[in-house]
Design a protein around this motif. Structure first.
Motif, PDB file in Angstrom:
ATOM      1  N   GLU A 193       0.851  -1.196   0.000  1.00  0.00           N
ATOM      2  CA  GLU A 193       0.000   0.000   0.000  1.00  0.00           C
ATOM      3  C   GLU A 193       0.883   1.240   0.000  1.00  0.00           C
ATOM      4  O   GLU A 193       1.813   1.347   0.816  1.00  0.00           O
ATOM      5  CB  GLU A 193      -0.897   0.021   1.242  1.00  0.00           C
ATOM      6  CG  GLU A 193      -1.970  -1.042   1.241  1.00  0.00           C
ATOM      7  CD  GLU A 193      -3.004  -0.815   0.133  1.00  0.00           C
ATOM      8  OE1 GLU A 193      -3.364   0.338  -0.124  1.00  0.00           O
ATOM      9  OE2 GLU A 193      -3.421  -1.820  -0.471  1.00  0.00           O
ATOM     10  N   VAL A 238      -0.242   7.049   2.791  1.00  0.00           N
ATOM     11  CA  VAL A 238      -1.463   7.861   2.746  1.00  0.00           C
ATOM     12  C   VAL A 238      -1.074   9.304   2.515  1.00  0.00           C
ATOM     13  O   VAL A 238      -0.159   9.830   3.163  1.00  0.00           O
ATOM     14  CB  VAL A 238      -2.246   7.717   4.071  1.00  0.00           C
ATOM     15  CG1 VAL A 238      -3.455   8.627   4.070  1.00  0.00           C
ATOM     16  CG2 VAL A 238      -2.650   6.271   4.295  1.00  0.00           C
ATOM     17  N   SER A 279      -2.363  13.377   2.176  1.00  0.00           N
ATOM     18  CA  SER A 279      -3.433  14.276   2.592  1.00  0.00           C
ATOM     19  C   SER A 279      -3.127  15.672   2.096  1.00  0.00           C
ATOM     20  O   SER A 279      -1.974  16.021   1.834  1.00  0.00           O
ATOM     21  CB  SER A 279      -3.582  14.266   4.117  1.00  0.00           C
ATOM     22  OG  SER A 279      -2.389  14.709   4.721  1.00  0.00           O
TER      23      SER A 279
END
Length: 146
Positions: free
Chosen positions: A138, A141, A143
């Motif tokens: 993955e 993340v 933002s």
């Protein structure tokens, strides 16, 4: 070609990105897909991918801004400047090779039916096949700044 040459030309992509691209290809069939891809350095992943930290791993794509926007402004506003040095293309009727009509990039992932990893091939801009490794990882993340 020596093993080190082969490894230096290897293309890495996440399984999630590949799955999404192949789903888009199947949904668009019989129309062609032409999507700009972008990479994340391997060192930015939480897990150790077993490759040099500076190695680019294809992790995401930019949705096409639309033909009308590029016709008016003369550029693809859907891709941030300096990004997207790779492309995902489909040839619903074949061939499984790059053609003169294709938009090229430093790396091109080309898919043909049936839409699966076994019919997905990586090429350089000269049409030479590149080894492709799909990683079950993955990406970090991201933002937006507040």
């Amino acid at each position: 070609m020596t093993r080190s040459d082969d490894e230096s030309r290897r293309v890495y992509a996440t399984q999630g990105l590949i799955d999404l691209l192949l789903e888009r290809a199947a949904a668009a069939d019989p129309a062609r897909e032409n999507v700009v891809l972008d990479a994340t350095p391997a060192g930015e992943f939480d897990a150790d991918l077993g490759v040099d930290p500076a190695t680019p791993v294809l992790t995401h794509f930019y949705l096409p801004a639309g033909r009308a926007v590029s016709d008016v402004f003369g550029v693809d506003l859907g891709t941030p400047a300096g990004r997207g040095r790779a492309r995902f293309l489909t040839h619903p009727q074949g061939p499984a090779e790059l053609t003169r009509r294709d938009d090229l990039a430093g790396v091109v992932l080309l898919a043909v039916p049936p839409w699966g990893t076994e019919t997905l091939t990586a090429f350089d801009r000269q049409g030479r096949r590149l080894p492709l490794t799909v990683l079950d990882a993955e990406p970090p993340v991201e933002s937006l700044p507040e």
